[in-house]
Design a protein around this motif. Sequence first.
Motif, PDB file in Angstrom:
ATOM      1  N   PRO A 170       0.803  -1.230   0.000  1.00  0.00           N
ATOM      2  CA  PRO A 170       0.000   0.000   0.000  1.00  0.00           C
ATOM      3  C   PRO A 170       0.830   1.271   0.000  1.00  0.00           C
ATOM      4  N   SER A 171       2.144   1.136   0.204  1.00  0.00           N
ATOM      5  CA  SER A 171       3.003   2.323   0.156  1.00  0.00           C
ATOM      6  C   SER A 171       3.402   2.662  -1.272  1.00  0.00           C
ATOM      7  N   THR A 172       3.692   1.631  -2.052  1.00  0.00           N
ATOM      8  CA  THR A 172       4.139   1.839  -3.433  1.00  0.00           C
ATOM      9  C   THR A 172       3.089   1.466  -4.464  1.00  0.00           C
ATOM     10  N   PHE A 173       2.032   0.732  -4.014  1.00  0.00           N
ATOM     11  CA  PHE A 173       0.988   0.205  -4.897  1.00  0.00           C
ATOM     12  C   PHE A 173       1.577  -0.697  -5.977  1.00  0.00           C
ATOM     13  N   ILE A 174       2.682  -1.354  -5.630  1.00  0.00           N
ATOM     14  CA  ILE A 174       3.301  -2.328  -6.521  1.00  0.00           C
ATOM     15  C   ILE A 174       2.931  -3.724  -6.041  1.00  0.00           C
ATOM     16  N   GLN A 175       2.549  -4.575  -6.986  1.00  0.00           N
ATOM     17  CA  GLN A 175       2.153  -5.932  -6.624  1.00  0.00           C
ATOM     18  C   GLN A 175       3.369  -6.723  -6.176  1.00  0.00           C
ATOM     19  N   SER A 176       3.241  -7.330  -4.990  1.00  0.00           N
ATOM     20  CA  SER A 176       4.353  -8.109  -4.434  1.00  0.00           C
ATOM     21  C   SER A 176       4.301  -9.565  -4.866  1.00  0.00           C
ATOM     22  N   GLY A 177       3.160 -10.048  -5.275  1.00  0.00           N
ATOM     23  CA  GLY A 177       3.015 -11.431  -5.713  1.00  0.00           C
ATOM     24  C   GLY A 177       1.556 -11.764  -5.931  1.00  0.00           C
ATOM     25  N   LYS A 178       1.300 -12.920  -6.572  1.00  0.00           N
ATOM     26  CA  LYS A 178      -0.081 -13.327  -6.834  1.00  0.00           C
ATOM     27  C   LYS A 178      -0.138 -14.838  -7.002  1.00  0.00           C
ATOM     28  N   THR A 179      -1.354 -15.384  -6.946  1.00  0.00           N
ATOM     29  CA  THR A 179      -1.571 -16.797  -7.241  1.00  0.00           C
ATOM     30  C   THR A 179      -1.686 -16.981  -8.748  1.00  0.00           C
ATOM     31  N   ASN A 180      -1.813 -18.219  -9.163  1.00  0.00           N
ATOM     32  CA  ASN A 180      -2.162 -18.507 -10.552  1.00  0.00           C
ATOM     33  C   ASN A 180      -3.586 -18.027 -10.827  1.00  0.00           C
ATOM     34  N   PHE A 181      -3.902 -17.842 -12.106  1.00  0.00           N
ATOM     35  CA  PHE A 181      -5.286 -17.603 -12.504  1.00  0.00           C
ATOM     36  C   PHE A 181      -5.990 -18.945 -12.677  1.00  0.00           C
TER      37      PHE A 181
ATOM     38  N   ASN B  97     -14.274  -8.486   6.018  1.00  0.00           N
ATOM     39  CA  ASN B  97     -13.236  -7.558   5.592  1.00  0.00           C
ATOM     40  C   ASN B  97     -13.776  -6.316   4.911  1.00  0.00           C
ATOM     41  N   GLN B  98     -13.061  -5.223   5.095  1.00  0.00           N
ATOM     42  CA  GLN B  98     -13.405  -3.966   4.437  1.00  0.00           C
ATOM     43  C   GLN B  98     -12.938  -3.995   2.994  1.00  0.00           C
ATOM     44  N   ILE B  99     -13.823  -3.556   2.089  1.00  0.00           N
ATOM     45  CA  ILE B  99     -13.452  -3.384   0.690  1.00  0.00           C
ATOM     46  C   ILE B  99     -12.971  -1.952   0.518  1.00  0.00           C
ATOM     47  N   VAL B 100     -11.826  -1.772  -0.073  1.00  0.00           N
ATOM     48  CA  VAL B 100     -11.203  -0.449  -0.172  1.00  0.00           C
ATOM     49  C   VAL B 100     -11.989   0.438  -1.142  1.00  0.00           C
ATOM     50  N   SER B 101     -12.330   1.649  -0.689  1.00  0.00           N
ATOM     51  CA  SER B 101     -13.048   2.588  -1.558  1.00  0.00           C
ATOM     52  C   SER B 101     -12.324   3.920  -1.692  1.00  0.00           C
ATOM     53  N   THR B 102     -11.255   4.142  -0.913  1.00  0.00           N
ATOM     54  CA  THR B 102     -10.424   5.331  -1.063  1.00  0.00           C
ATOM     55  C   THR B 102      -9.186   4.937  -1.862  1.00  0.00           C
ATOM     56  N   LEU B 103      -9.018   5.536  -3.043  1.00  0.00           N
ATOM     57  CA  LEU B 103      -8.041   5.027  -4.007  1.00  0.00           C
ATOM     58  C   LEU B 103      -6.905   6.016  -4.246  1.00  0.00           C
ATOM     59  N   PRO B 104      -5.759   5.478  -4.665  1.00  0.00           N
ATOM     60  CA  PRO B 104      -4.674   6.359  -5.102  1.00  0.00           C
ATOM     61  C   PRO B 104      -5.035   7.023  -6.429  1.00  0.00           C
ATOM     62  N   THR B 105      -4.276   8.027  -6.781  1.00  0.00           N
ATOM     63  CA  THR B 105      -4.496   8.696  -8.064  1.00  0.00           C
ATOM     64  C   THR B 105      -3.868   7.872  -9.188  1.00  0.00           C
ATOM     65  N   VAL B 106      -4.194   8.240 -10.410  1.00  0.00           N
ATOM     66  CA  VAL B 106      -3.611   7.565 -11.570  1.00  0.00           C
ATOM     67  C   VAL B 106      -2.107   7.792 -11.615  1.00  0.00           C
ATOM     68  N   LEU B 107      -1.659   8.957 -11.139  1.00  0.00           N
ATOM     69  CA  LEU B 107      -0.221   9.215 -11.107  1.00  0.00           C
ATOM     70  C   LEU B 107       0.483   8.289 -10.126  1.00  0.00           C
ATOM     71  N   GLN B 108      -0.165   8.032  -9.001  1.00  0.00           N
ATOM     72  CA  GLN B 108       0.425   7.131  -8.016  1.00  0.00           C
ATOM     73  C   GLN B 108       0.384   5.684  -8.497  1.00  0.00           C
ATOM     74  N   MET B 109      -0.667   5.332  -9.239  1.00  0.00           N
ATOM     75  CA  MET B 109      -0.838   3.949  -9.687  1.00  0.00           C
ATOM     76  C   MET B 109      -1.612   3.940 -11.000  1.00  0.00           C
ATOM     77  N   PRO B 110      -0.968   3.855 -12.108  1.00  0.00           N
ATOM     78  CA  PRO B 110      -1.664   3.897 -13.405  1.00  0.00           C
ATOM     79  C   PRO B 110      -2.741   2.818 -13.548  1.00  0.00           C
ATOM     80  N   ASP B 111      -2.505   1.617 -12.967  1.00  0.00           N
ATOM     81  CA  ASP B 111      -3.477   0.528 -13.114  1.00  0.00           C
ATOM     82  C   ASP B 111      -4.769   0.759 -12.335  1.00  0.00           C
ATOM     83  N   ILE B 112      -4.829   1.862 -11.570  1.00  0.00           N
ATOM     84  CA  ILE B 112      -6.035   2.095 -10.778  1.00  0.00           C
ATOM     85  C   ILE B 112      -7.247   2.312 -11.684  1.00  0.00           C
ATOM     86  N   ILE B 113      -7.026   2.577 -12.966  1.00  0.00           N
ATOM     87  CA  ILE B 113      -8.162   2.738 -13.895  1.00  0.00           C
ATOM     88  C   ILE B 113      -8.939   1.436 -14.051  1.00  0.00           C
TER      89      ILE B 113
END
Length: 736
Positions: A316-327, A401-417
């Motif tokens: 949540p500091s960099t909004f960079i994905q640290s890892g994921k499962t398979n699809f 769990n809380q679903i996040v509704s306060t989002l970073p800007t596009v500049l902070q995280m382009p994929d937020i679109i």
Amino acid sequence: EYAFSVIYEGQRTLEALNNCGIIIKNITPDFVYIQTSPKKMVKYQEQFNGRFHFEQSNPMLFNDTSRFIHYVDQVHQGLSLPQGYTGKGIIIGVVDTGVDWNHPDFKDSLGKTRVIRYWDHSINGPNPAMPYGYGQLWDSTDINNGTCTGIDDNNHGTTVAGSAAGNGLANGTNKGMAPDATIIIVESNFSLPNWTLTIADACDFVFKIADSLGMPAVVNLSVGDYLGSHDGNDPASDLIENLLDEKPGRLVVCAAGNSGAKGKYHQHGTASSDTSFVWFLNNPSNQIAPNSVYFDLWANLSDVANYNFAVGADNPSTFIQSGKTNFYNALTNQNTAIFDTIFNAAQNQIATVQYYTETVGAAFHLEVLVTNIDSTSYYFRYMTAGSGEHDLWSGTFLALNQIVSTLPTVLQMPDIIYYQLPDTLQTIVSSWACSEKVMTVGNSHGRVSYIDRNYNPYIPGDPTPRGKLSPNSSKGPSRNNTLKPDLVASGDLTLSAGRIPYLTNPGAFSAVDSGGWHMRNGGTSMSSPVVAGIGALYFERCPYATYAQFIQDANNTTFSDQYTGTLPNTSYGNGKINAWDLMQQLVDGTPSTISYASGIMTSTSAPGYQWLQDGVPISNATSQTFNVNPPYGQFSVLALSVDGCPAESNSIGVFLGLDKLAAESVLVYPNPSSGMFEIKSEKEIQSVALISMDGKRTELKIDGNGKYDLLPVGSGTYILEIALSNKVLHSKLIKN
């Protein structure tokens, strides 16, 4: 022994269940409803291809709730109506936490209970209700003699029952909507596995008792679960809908839920070629496991053939994905748990993820659980790709769990679109509340204050004005876009019957009104019984109406005000229920004329028919003509209006001639008679009665000389009814 359901795949399913010694309770086109143990379910799972349905339930509890606001007093008084209606001859079933049947509002003027059955799911006693095979069942005799041990220990069920059917006899105040209704109570056990199926059992139970007594029935469900398919097609809803479709004179009313102010805990997502996603925050107090993430996802099965999903962890500091499962594809690995792990770039474990997918009817169901989280600061990303749509629910008020509704800007995280936000819609409870065949009720604010038992004014901190929707009232629509709630009724700050131990506890006096017999409650739980009670008034006038007619008529006669906005909408539904307008717009039947020839009764034309024999409805005799077969008697027909309101025709007696009576070795003489007559029979005579041409019945007694006296009746033609040990015979008798 627990309630389960099995996907119905024809006769093979029934044969397999019988071979396994499993009790079958009900069958619908999609499901078979059974009662068995988890041990047996596991033992025989392979024989049913894993098609047992088991659900995780998190059930919750959801009345001077204004007869004035909803114009009920005018219906009781019969203003501009054929008569006053108070629910007499109608059963109201309350499925809840039980009832304190000691409260005077649930007794008649002679002090006898109005509760004719009490089925307690919370204990397994020597007399379980059958064919369900669990709980303990008592009847009115047990209640009147004090041997019924089932009783409300929560207050919720007592207040709900009071709002629907309390008669106000305790002190003349806070009378419910249908004060003369007959009451059936089912005390739910909220800890039972497959809890929603036990609620469906309760509806079935109430309707079966009502059928045995020849009475219409309304069931109130002020209970619900915020998780589930939200499409009204789950097994419990399927059974309830099947019960409603079986015959007229049945209605189920339920609470919409009280999560309208719980925030954005629902998300509607659409998969696309650009990976869409939504974030969840870790919850240290998650009900599934501490420091975990859980959500419940549903979609239409026809919509997920190319739907793929995965879970990732974002910093949540960099909004960079640290890892994921398979699809994973939605339609692979059905009914099987999938285990995966999220690793970071250094191959250190971030969390483990469990997926479980299944097909429930025409719906796809996915549960996701993230555990063994190494850092609680991650945003956990649910990702979708391909095509298809879903709806999911979580929420901290459910200890999820809380679903996040306060989002970073596009500049902070382009994929937020590609982020798809949660919303406050579809907050109604699941299952039956989402069925188009069940009346779902929201909550508008009612009473604004009262004088409590300490003789102090109680004024709530909630500034919501009278008539405005409570902020807590859950909103629709259903997942398949059915309008919910159907309508609203006043619920907040209701005064209704309470448990006597609570009412007499000085520590509770701030919640008890000055009269000492009623207590404060609120929410959609208290709105629902208002509508259920009005449903009982409706069926008193139109006992052959269907649930669909009631829903349509109630929705068409709602009223709006400055708060409702443009109707219909997903907050107020179709508006606020108006009992008086509802009852005034009903159309009574017009009496038919019937004729008889060659063994066939024929009625003049009417929108609907119900044939009677000796004043009792004949099963499945609902056509314009009726074939008369022994045993004979006095026949008439109820001509039904489009609303199911009846009007009775003339009556015609059909009986054995004297020659056929003699063929039964029965001799009646003299006939005609001027006063006394005798009956000779080879079989023992159980009883003798005369039925006049207008249907009035007179029992006759034999005197010391073996004769029957016609003195109690006037001159004319009668049907003579002779009950033998093996049959009942009817013939004509004339008194000069």
